[in-house]
Motif scaffolding. Sequence first.
Motif: not given
Length: 89
Positions: A10-11, A14, A18
């Motif tokens: 998930k990180q 993300q 970004e």
Amino acid sequence: MEDEQIQQQKQLEQVISERESLGKQLLQRNNERALLFEKIRIQQSILSKGDFHYNQRLEDIHLLKLEVKKLQRKKNILDRTLPNTEELR
């Protein structure tokens, strides 16, 4: 362990999201920058042409002032000789 892997995934997603967002913003800013530079170039060109025409008008004014002085001298000479012509008649 699986929970940690899911959390890291998930990180990663993300961070990738970004990065893509920042990449799009960078492209947009570069396009805006290019437009601004083009506007600056156009304004400088207009200013340069304006300066050229302004200097031409200043030269015209200078020449016209010289012509006025020349005509005033001629008029003064004629005014001084006019009484002499009257006497000659």
